[in-house]
Design a protein around this motif. Structure first.
Motif, short mmCIF file in Angstrom:
data_model
loop_
_atom_site.label_atom_id
_atom_site.label_comp_id
_atom_site.label_asym_id
_atom_site.label_seq_id
_atom_site.Cartn_x
_atom_site.Cartn_y
_atom_site.Cartn_z
N LYS A 6 0.83 -1.21 0.00
CA LYS A 6 0.00 0.00 0.00
C LYS A 6 0.86 1.25 0.00
CE LYS A 6 -3.62 2.28 2.76
NZ LYS A 6 -4.48 2.15 3.95
N LYS A 7 1.89 1.29 0.86
CA LYS A 7 2.75 2.46 0.94
C LYS A 7 3.57 2.65 -0.33
CE LYS A 7 4.55 1.07 4.86
NZ LYS A 7 5.45 1.01 6.03
N THR A 8 3.99 1.54 -0.93
CA THR A 8 4.76 1.61 -2.18
C THR A 8 3.92 2.20 -3.30
OG1 THR A 8 6.17 -0.27 -1.58
CG2 THR A 8 5.96 0.24 -3.92
N CYS A 9 2.70 1.74 -3.44
CA CYS A 9 1.82 2.24 -4.51
C CYS A 9 1.43 3.69 -4.27
CB CYS A 9 0.58 1.36 -4.62
SG CYS A 9 0.93 -0.28 -5.30
N SER A 10 1.30 4.06 -3.02
CA SER A 10 1.03 5.46 -2.71
C SER A 10 2.21 6.34 -3.11
CB SER A 10 0.75 5.61 -1.21
OG SER A 10 0.62 6.96 -0.85
N TRP A 11 3.42 5.88 -2.84
CA TRP A 11 4.64 6.63 -3.16
C TRP A 11 4.84 6.75 -4.66
CZ3 TRP A 11 8.47 9.80 -2.76
CH2 TRP A 11 9.74 9.56 -3.31
N ILE A 12 4.61 5.70 -5.39
CA ILE A 12 4.89 5.70 -6.82
C ILE A 12 3.74 6.30 -7.64
CG2 ILE A 12 5.30 4.24 -8.85
CD1 ILE A 12 6.85 2.33 -7.04
N PHE A 13 2.53 5.87 -7.33
CA PHE A 13 1.38 6.24 -8.17
C PHE A 13 0.49 7.31 -7.55
CE2 PHE A 13 2.34 1.72 -8.86
CZ PHE A 13 2.70 1.74 -10.20
N GLY A 14 0.67 7.58 -6.27
CA GLY A 14 -0.16 8.57 -5.60
C GLY A 14 -1.57 8.10 -5.38
N ILE A 15 -1.75 6.77 -5.23
CA ILE A 15 -3.09 6.22 -5.03
C ILE A 15 -3.23 5.70 -3.61
CG2 ILE A 15 -3.36 5.60 -7.45
CD1 ILE A 15 -2.86 2.70 -6.62
N PHE A 16 -4.44 5.70 -3.13
CA PHE A 16 -4.74 5.18 -1.79
C PHE A 16 -5.93 4.25 -1.92
CE2 PHE A 16 -2.81 9.33 -1.42
CZ PHE A 16 -1.84 9.16 -0.43
N CYS A 17 -5.69 2.94 -1.85
CA CYS A 17 -6.76 1.96 -2.02
C CYS A 17 -7.05 1.25 -0.70
CB CYS A 17 -6.37 0.94 -3.07
SG CYS A 17 -6.10 1.65 -4.72
#
Length: 386
Positions: free
Chosen positions: A375-386
Motif C-alpha cells: 500500500k505504501k509503495t503504490c502510494s509513493w509511486i502512483f499517488g493512489i490510496f486503495c
C-alpha cells in the motif's frame, strides 16, 4: 574478444534504440500504463506481483519478462520491449535492466526500482566503485531511476549511493513481498500447500540452506560445494531434521545451463531436498525452523519469521574484503556465526536466539516492513490510496 562482444551488443541494442526513438516520435506516453519488466523472471512474482495485484483496473498493466539474463530475446521480443518502454508512463523493475540505459526517457515517464532484496548488505551499483578491490563497469541505467524503495529509513542513503540518485527519491515504504509475514490466512494456506507436497516437512524440523553466490558477475555465479559435508550432516541430523537447498537464482541458472553435477542427493531421499526451482524464497521461509545462510539478503526477510538463524561463513575474511558491505558484518548478525561444518552441526542443535540483537537489527534494516508495504509503495509511486 572485446571487439566481438561490442559487436554483439551493437547488433542487439541498435534495433532497440531505433524502434524506441521512432515510437517516441509518433505515439504519446499512456498515462496509466505500467510496464513490469525483468530479465531474470519467467513469471510474475516478488515485489512486482504484489504491486501488480494491488493496482486497480484503471491501470493498464503490461508484463515483459525474460527468464535468464544470458538468454537472448527474439528479434520481435526486442521490438516489443522497445515499444513498451517508449509508451509506458511507469516502468517498474526489481533488478537492473540494461535497456533502461538506451531508451529515450520522455517527459513524465518514471523508472521505479522496487529492488529484489530488502536491507542493505553487499554493496551494489555505484557503491561498488568506491571499493578499491573491484574494477567493474556500473550499469548506466541506474542514474535514470525516478524513485526507489527500501525496507528502513536508516538505509535510504545506501540506495541513493548505489543508484546515484538524490536521497529524497528513495522512500522507506517497506518491501511489498514481506506483507505475507503479516497475513495469517496466506501463511496457513501456503504451509498447507507445501506440507501436502512434502509431507515429511510437517513431521521434522526444516533446515533451509540459502547462501548467496560467489563471483563478481552474474555469469560467474557459483558456490564452493566442497564446503558442504553432506554425509556428515546427514549422519548428525537426519533423525530429527530435513535439509532444503535453495540456491541463489543466478547460481541455480548457471548450474542448470552447464549441467554441473554439484552433488548427488539420491542416497538421502528423505533428508536432502533441492527446492531451488522456487524462484521466490519467502514461501519456503514460512515452513523453515532454522535458516543457514551467509551474505544473502534473505536475512532481512527471515527476521520477520522470528526463528533461529546461522551464518555459515568459511570465507568471511575474503568475501567481506573483496565485495564490500555497507556496514560491518557484526551489524548483520542476530544468530550464531560458524566457519566449519562441525560447529555448524552444534549450532543447529542449540537453536540459539538473540532477542536484543534482533530488535536492534529490525530497527536498522526492517522498520518499514509492517504488513502495509504494498500500500505504501503504490502510494509513493502512483499517488493512489486503495
Amino acid at each position: 574478444m572485446k571487439l566481438m562482444r561490442k559487436t554483439r551488443t551493437a547488433v542487439r541494442v541498435v534495433p532497440f534504440i531505433i524502434i524506441n526513438r521512432i515510437v517516441s516520435m509518433f505515439i504519446k506516453v499512456k498515462e496509466n500504463r505500467v510496464l513490469f519488466a525483468s530479465d531474470v523472471r519467467k513469471e510474475l512474482g516478488g515485489n512486482l506481483k504484489f504491486v501488480y495485484d494491488y493496482l486497480p483496473e484503471s491501470f493498464e498493466k503490461v508484463v515483459d519478462f525474460k527468464e535468464d539474463r544470458r538468454f537472448r530475446r527474439s528479434f520481435m521480443n526486442y521490438l516489443k520491449l522497445a515499444y513498451n518502454m517508449a509508451v509506458s508512463n511507469y516502468i517498474l523493475l526489481e533488478d537492473f535492466l540494461d535497456y533502461t540505459a538506451f531508451i529515450r526517457l520522455r517527459k513524465g515517464q518514471q523508472i521505479c526500482q522496487l529492488w529484489h532484496g530488502a536491507g542493505a548488505y553487499k554493496k551494489f551499483g555505484y557503491s561498488r566503485q568506491l571499493n578499491e578491490n573491484e574494477k567493474i563497469k556500473i550499469h548506466q541505467g541506474y542514474k535514470r531511476y525516478a524513485k526507489a524503495i527500501v525496507s528502513a529509513d536508516a538505509i535510504r542513503a545506501c540506495y541513493a549511493e548505489a543508484f546515484s540518485m538524490p536521497i529524497e527519491h528513495v522512500q522507506a515504504t517497506g518491501i511489498p513481498r514481506t506483507d505475507i509475514f503479516f497475513d495469517n490466512e496466506y501463511i496457513i494456506k501456503t504451509k498447507q500447500t507445501l506440507y501436502q507436497k512434502y509431507p515429511i516437512f510437517k513431521d521434522k524440523k526444516v533446515i533451509l540452506f540459502a547462501p548467496t553466490y560467489r563471483g563478481t558477475l552474474v555469469k560467474d555465479a557459483a558456490y564452493d560445494f566442497d564446503s558442504l559435508k553432506l554425509p556428515h550432516l546427514y549422519n548428525a541430523l537426519h533423525e530429527d531434521y530435513v535439509f532444503i537447498f535453495k540456491w541463489h537464482p543466478a547460481a541455480y541458472n548457471n548450474i542448470k545451463s552447464s549441467n554441473l553435477e554439484v552433488y548427488n542427493l539420491e542416497a538421502y531421499p528423505d533428508f536432502y531436498f533441492d527446492l531451488s526451482q522456487y524462484r521466490d524464497i519467502n514461501d519456503l521461509l514460512l515452513i523453515t525452523d532454522i535458516l543457514i545462510t551467509d551474505y544473502s539478503s534473505v536475512i532481512f526477510d527471515y527476521l520477520l519469521v522470528d526463528k533461529p538463524i546461522i551464518y555459515y561463513v568459511p570465507d568471511l575474511n575474503n568475501y567481506s574484503g573483496d565485495r564490500g558491505m555497507y556496514f560491518n558484518f557484526s551489524e548483520y548478525v542476530y544468530g550464531d556465526v560458524v566457519t566449519n561444518w562441525s560447529d555448524l552441526i552444534d549450532s543447529i542443535h542449540s537453536e540459539k536466539m538473540e532477542p536484543a540483537k534482533r530488535l536492534q537489527f529490525r530497527k536498522k534494516f526492517m522498520d518499514a516492513c509492517d504488513g502495509e508495504a504494498t500500500k505504501k509503495t503504490c502510494s509513493w509511486i502512483f499517488g493512489i490510496f486503495c
